[in-house]
Design an enzyme around this catalytic site. Structure first.
Site, mmCIF file in Angstrom:
data_model
loop_
_atom_site.group_PDB
_atom_site.id
_atom_site.type_symbol
_atom_site.label_atom_id
_atom_site.label_comp_id
_atom_site.label_asym_id
_atom_site.label_seq_id
_atom_site.Cartn_x
_atom_site.Cartn_y
_atom_site.Cartn_z
ATOM 1 N N SER A 124 0.304 -1.497 0.025
ATOM 2 C CA SER A 124 -0.509 -0.130 -0.046
ATOM 3 C C SER A 124 0.959 1.387 0.113
ATOM 4 O O SER A 124 1.643 1.623 0.857
ATOM 5 C CB SER A 124 -1.169 -0.186 1.549
ATOM 6 O OG SER A 124 -1.179 1.479 1.275
ATOM 7 N N GLU A 126 0.435 4.060 2.182
ATOM 8 C CA GLU A 126 0.373 4.724 2.905
ATOM 9 C C GLU A 126 1.463 3.828 3.588
ATOM 10 O O GLU A 126 1.782 4.409 4.405
ATOM 11 C CB GLU A 126 -0.659 2.775 3.675
ATOM 12 C CG GLU A 126 -1.822 3.907 5.243
ATOM 13 C CD GLU A 126 -1.875 4.938 5.545
ATOM 14 O OE1 GLU A 126 -2.136 5.915 4.518
ATOM 15 O OE2 GLU A 126 -2.195 5.102 6.094
ATOM 16 N N TYR A 148 -1.317 0.390 10.464
ATOM 17 C CA TYR A 148 -1.676 -0.359 9.687
ATOM 18 C C TYR A 148 -0.654 -0.419 8.170
ATOM 19 O O TYR A 148 0.057 -0.791 8.036
ATOM 20 C CB TYR A 148 -3.509 0.132 8.652
ATOM 21 C CG TYR A 148 -3.337 -0.363 7.785
ATOM 22 C CD1 TYR A 148 -4.138 -1.209 7.021
ATOM 23 C CD2 TYR A 148 -2.930 0.489 6.028
ATOM 24 C CE1 TYR A 148 -4.306 -1.403 6.022
ATOM 25 C CE2 TYR A 148 -3.324 0.179 5.038
ATOM 26 C CZ TYR A 148 -3.631 -0.389 5.080
ATOM 27 O OH TYR A 148 -4.028 -0.710 3.409
HETATM 28 P P1 NAP Z 1 -11.624 -4.478 2.561
HETATM 29 O O1 NAP Z 1 -12.949 -4.028 1.188
HETATM 30 O O2 NAP Z 1 -11.146 -4.024 3.588
HETATM 31 O O3 NAP Z 1 -11.629 -6.391 1.721
HETATM 32 C C1 NAP Z 1 -10.986 -7.260 3.045
HETATM 33 C C2 NAP Z 1 -11.010 -8.535 2.873
HETATM 34 O O4 NAP Z 1 -10.187 -8.796 4.004
HETATM 35 C C3 NAP Z 1 -12.400 -8.629 3.060
HETATM 36 O O5 NAP Z 1 -13.112 -10.020 2.276
HETATM 37 C C4 NAP Z 1 -12.080 -9.049 3.941
HETATM 38 O O6 NAP Z 1 -13.434 -10.220 4.535
HETATM 39 C C5 NAP Z 1 -11.073 -10.279 4.668
HETATM 40 N N1 NAP Z 1 -9.612 -10.454 5.302
HETATM 41 C C6 NAP Z 1 -9.965 -10.066 6.893
HETATM 42 N N2 NAP Z 1 -9.061 -10.328 7.975
HETATM 43 C C7 NAP Z 1 -9.396 -12.007 7.460
HETATM 44 C C8 NAP Z 1 -9.082 -12.561 8.030
HETATM 45 N N3 NAP Z 1 -8.683 -13.327 8.728
HETATM 46 N N4 NAP Z 1 -8.690 -13.439 7.309
HETATM 47 C C9 NAP Z 1 -9.785 -14.234 5.963
HETATM 48 N N5 NAP Z 1 -9.851 -12.835 5.490
HETATM 49 C C10 NAP Z 1 -10.082 -11.644 5.858
HETATM 50 O O7 NAP Z 1 -10.281 -4.608 1.099
HETATM 51 P P2 NAP Z 1 -10.150 -3.520 -0.283
HETATM 52 O O8 NAP Z 1 -9.629 -2.553 -0.616
HETATM 53 O O9 NAP Z 1 -10.183 -4.499 -1.505
HETATM 54 O O10 NAP Z 1 -8.326 -4.222 -0.589
HETATM 55 C C11 NAP Z 1 -7.783 -5.462 -0.668
HETATM 56 C C12 NAP Z 1 -6.049 -5.718 -0.116
HETATM 57 O O11 NAP Z 1 -5.162 -4.237 -0.925
HETATM 58 C C13 NAP Z 1 -6.216 -5.110 1.295
HETATM 59 O O12 NAP Z 1 -5.230 -5.960 1.776
HETATM 60 C C14 NAP Z 1 -5.608 -3.823 1.183
HETATM 61 O O13 NAP Z 1 -5.163 -3.102 2.688
HETATM 62 C C15 NAP Z 1 -4.804 -3.544 0.231
HETATM 63 N N6 NAP Z 1 -4.826 -2.296 -0.844
HETATM 64 C C16 NAP Z 1 -6.094 -0.986 -0.432
HETATM 65 C C17 NAP Z 1 -6.475 -0.176 -1.537
HETATM 66 C C18 NAP Z 1 -7.404 0.197 -1.181
HETATM 67 O O14 NAP Z 1 -7.156 1.793 -1.770
HETATM 68 N N7 NAP Z 1 -8.591 -0.483 -1.741
HETATM 69 C C19 NAP Z 1 -4.948 0.386 -1.428
HETATM 70 C C20 NAP Z 1 -3.454 -0.641 -1.040
HETATM 71 C C21 NAP Z 1 -4.036 -1.205 -0.693
HETATM 72 P P3 NAP Z 1 -14.792 -9.666 5.691
HETATM 73 O O15 NAP Z 1 -15.163 -9.982 3.969
HETATM 74 O O16 NAP Z 1 -14.967 -11.345 6.325
HETATM 75 O O17 NAP Z 1 -14.472 -8.978 6.576
HETATM 76 N N1 GDD Z 2 -12.025 7.479 6.179
HETATM 77 C C1 GDD Z 2 -11.900 9.327 6.207
HETATM 78 N N2 GDD Z 2 -13.537 9.287 6.680
HETATM 79 N N3 GDD Z 2 -11.746 9.312 5.695
HETATM 80 C C2 GDD Z 2 -11.450 10.677 6.026
HETATM 81 C C3 GDD Z 2 -12.219 11.930 6.332
HETATM 82 C C4 GDD Z 2 -13.707 10.615 6.965
HETATM 83 O O1 GDD Z 2 -14.778 11.111 7.195
HETATM 84 N N4 GDD Z 2 -12.427 12.348 6.286
HETATM 85 C C5 GDD Z 2 -11.466 13.514 5.764
HETATM 86 N N5 GDD Z 2 -10.721 12.049 5.080
HETATM 87 C C6 GDD Z 2 -8.803 11.838 4.470
HETATM 88 C C7 GDD Z 2 -8.521 11.138 5.828
HETATM 89 O O2 GDD Z 2 -8.139 11.601 6.937
HETATM 90 C C8 GDD Z 2 -7.509 10.441 4.782
HETATM 91 O O3 GDD Z 2 -6.443 11.666 4.969
HETATM 92 C C9 GDD Z 2 -8.001 10.619 3.821
HETATM 93 O O4 GDD Z 2 -9.468 11.031 3.804
HETATM 94 C C10 GDD Z 2 -8.407 9.701 2.946
HETATM 95 O O5 GDD Z 2 -9.221 7.946 3.835
HETATM 96 P P1 GDD Z 2 -9.750 6.991 3.551
HETATM 97 O O6 GDD Z 2 -10.238 7.079 2.083
HETATM 98 O O7 GDD Z 2 -10.290 6.195 4.903
HETATM 99 O O8 GDD Z 2 -8.436 6.255 3.399
HETATM 100 P P2 GDD Z 2 -6.230 5.782 3.269
HETATM 101 O O9 GDD Z 2 -5.469 6.557 2.420
HETATM 102 O O10 GDD Z 2 -6.534 6.125 5.119
HETATM 103 O O11 GDD Z 2 -6.342 4.303 3.193
HETATM 104 C C11 GDD Z 2 -7.027 3.197 1.308
HETATM 105 O O12 GDD Z 2 -6.426 3.619 0.656
HETATM 106 C C12 GDD Z 2 -4.628 3.086 1.867
HETATM 107 C C13 GDD Z 2 -4.037 3.137 0.748
HETATM 108 O O13 GDD Z 2 -3.166 4.727 0.486
HETATM 109 C C14 GDD Z 2 -7.587 1.848 2.376
HETATM 110 O O14 GDD Z 2 -7.870 1.714 1.333
HETATM 111 C C15 GDD Z 2 -6.083 1.599 2.759
HETATM 112 O O15 GDD Z 2 -6.272 -0.115 2.917
HETATM 113 C C16 GDD Z 2 -5.307 0.931 1.588
HETATM 114 O O16 GDD Z 2 -3.881 0.607 1.908
#
Ligand code: NAP
Ligand code: GDD
Length: 338
Positions: A124, A126, A148
């Site tokens: 990520s 992050e 995280y």
């Molecule tokens: P998400 O919607 O939160 O999905 C997370 C998944 O992990 C869900 O299917 C959840 O299952 C499963 N999980 C959590 N704990 C588990 C456990 N103990 N055993 C088995 N399964 C478990 O996340 P996403 O946005 O699709 O992201 C996918 C991956 O990419 C994550 O690793 C996230 O950290 C990473 N990532 C995401 C982003 C982004 O912007 N979306 C960016 C960079 C990296 P349940 O349905 O049972 O909760």
């Molecule tokens: N969630 C949330 N809710 N974020 C807010 C809000 C609010 O009400 N108001 C402002 N924000 C700001 C957060 O402080 C952050 O700076 C930004 O919006 C994005 O927040 P999120 O959408 O929660 O995503 P994230 O950047 O913290 O994390 C996501 O992206 C990562 C990749 O950079 C997640 O998907 C992580 O799993 C992923 O790794």
């Protein structure tokens, strides 16, 4: 024989898009799901009869070994994690177990069952955290700002370590924020587009947000899962930044989303100090040059198209609920063709 893929986190946003993408490529797709008292297959409901789901848990090593042994996949995509940043301050140990040590458990299972399995780790942006340069690429140092982010740095390095120690084809995709109509409602993009729909249709009056000045490089999940697959299709394993190269602030996101529904955001949005994070990642902007050059990967959906897609999907969903028609099954194809 079709290629076999196993996806952990198949019930999440990326899991659903990746499953649909791999089915489209002719893969036999297996998914790991954890046991729950009620099924949580909303995002993959439309694919359910084309997938094979297996119960296992990132916390349970033997369940993962047995799963890999039973399925014998060619590729494993490790998407499962505790992925919501604010929860990682409330549950730092559990986040470490899932998001950090869970990766080692997956890699150990690959090493024991079949070290020829190709492995994708969901790293990520992050991990970059408090950045000292812009844009960020594969050489940018990490400075994570949340439990995280720290856990993801561990997962990233253990993936590289297993590649170097055991010659496993393990790739780490450093993905910047990516969103879709299937995004969890606690993440800021979906929180905003859901609120826009509810405000437009008279179900909500205010939207409380945290830091409006934070900036992110937001892309579309459907584009990003294609990059995961491309990484495992190369001759050599490597790590890749996946990003659009454009960033917007939360304020700009809000303005764009409200204007998609013809609303003035300033009438509805209020800042709630309780939503400000203990340590913020203020700015993220990715440089995906390596992915463009080596994977020929390009994002196809712009920020503006993404936000419009999400607002339209939420308007449609809320309207259906109001009409008593229930939620539309929303998958990759459904929203890609809108
Ligand atoms: P998400 O919607 O939160 O999905 C997370 C998944 O992990 C869900 O299917 C959840 O299952 C499963 N999980 C959590 N704990 C588990 C456990 N103990 N055993 C088995 N399964 C478990 O996340 P996403 O946005 O699709 O992201 C996918 C991956 O990419 C994550 O690793 C996230 O950290 C990473 N990532 C995401 C982003 C982004 O912007 N979306 C960016 C960079 C990296 P349940 O349905 O049972 O909760
Ligand atoms: N969630 C949330 N809710 N974020 C807010 C809000 C609010 O009400 N108001 C402002 N924000 C700001 C957060 O402080 C952050 O700076 C930004 O919006 C994005 O927040 P999120 O959408 O929660 O995503 P994230 O950047 O913290 O994390 C996501 O992206 C990562 C990749 O950079 C997640 O998907 C992580 O799993 C992923 O790794």
């Amino acid at each position: 024989m079709p290629q076999k893929a196993l996806i952990t986190g198949i019930t999440g946003q990326d899991g659903a898009y990746l499953a649909e993408f791999l089915l489209g490529k002719g893969y036999e797709v297996h998914g790991m799901v954890r046991r729950a008292s009620t099924e949580n297959f909303e995002r993959i409901g439309h694919l359910r009869d084309r997938l094979t789901l297996h119960q296992a848990d990132l916390l349970d090593q033997l369940s993962i070994v047995n799963l890999l042994d039973g399925v014998q996949p060619d590729e494993v995509y490790n998407l499962a994690a505790q992925s919501f940043v604010p929860t990682s301050w409330l549950q730092p140990l559990l986040t470490g177990e899932f998001t950090a040590l869970g990766v080692t458990r997956m890699l150990e299972a690959v090493r024991l069952v079949n070290p020829k399995i190709r492995f994708y780790q969901a790293s990520s942006s992050e991990m970059f955290g408090a950045v000292d340069r812009e844009p960020q690429d594969e050489q940018t140092p990490f400075y994570p700002r949340s439990p995280y982010g720290v856990a993801k740095v561990y997962g990233h390095w253990i993936t590289i370590n297993y590649r170097e120690s055991y010659d496993i084809f393990a790739c780490s995709g450093i993905l910047f924020n990516h969103e879709s109509p299937l995004r969890g409602k606690e993440f800021v993009t979906r929180k905003v587009t859901d609120a826009v729909a509810r405000i437009k249709l008279g179900l909500q009056k205010k939207l409380l947000l945290g830091n409006l000045d934070a900036a992110r490089d937001w892309g579309f999940s459907g584009d990003y899962v294609r990059a995961m697959w491309l990484m495992l299709a190369q001759d050599e394993p490597d790590d890749y930044v996946i990003a659009t190269g454009r960033k917007h602030t939360v304020r700009q996101l809000v303005e764009t989303a409200f204007s998609c529904a013809g609303l003035d955001w300033e009438k509805y949005v209020e800042v709630d100090p309780a939503l400000i994070r203990p340590a913020e990642v203020h700015n993220l902007l990715g440089d995906a040059s390596r992915a463009r050059a080596k994977l020929s990967w390009e994002p196809e959906v712009s920020f503006e198209q993404l936000i419009l897609m999400m607002v339209e999907a939420d308007l449609d969903r809320v309207q259906r609920q109001l009409d008593g028609r229930g939620p539309e099954p929303a998958g990759y194809t459904a929203w890609q063709n809108k």
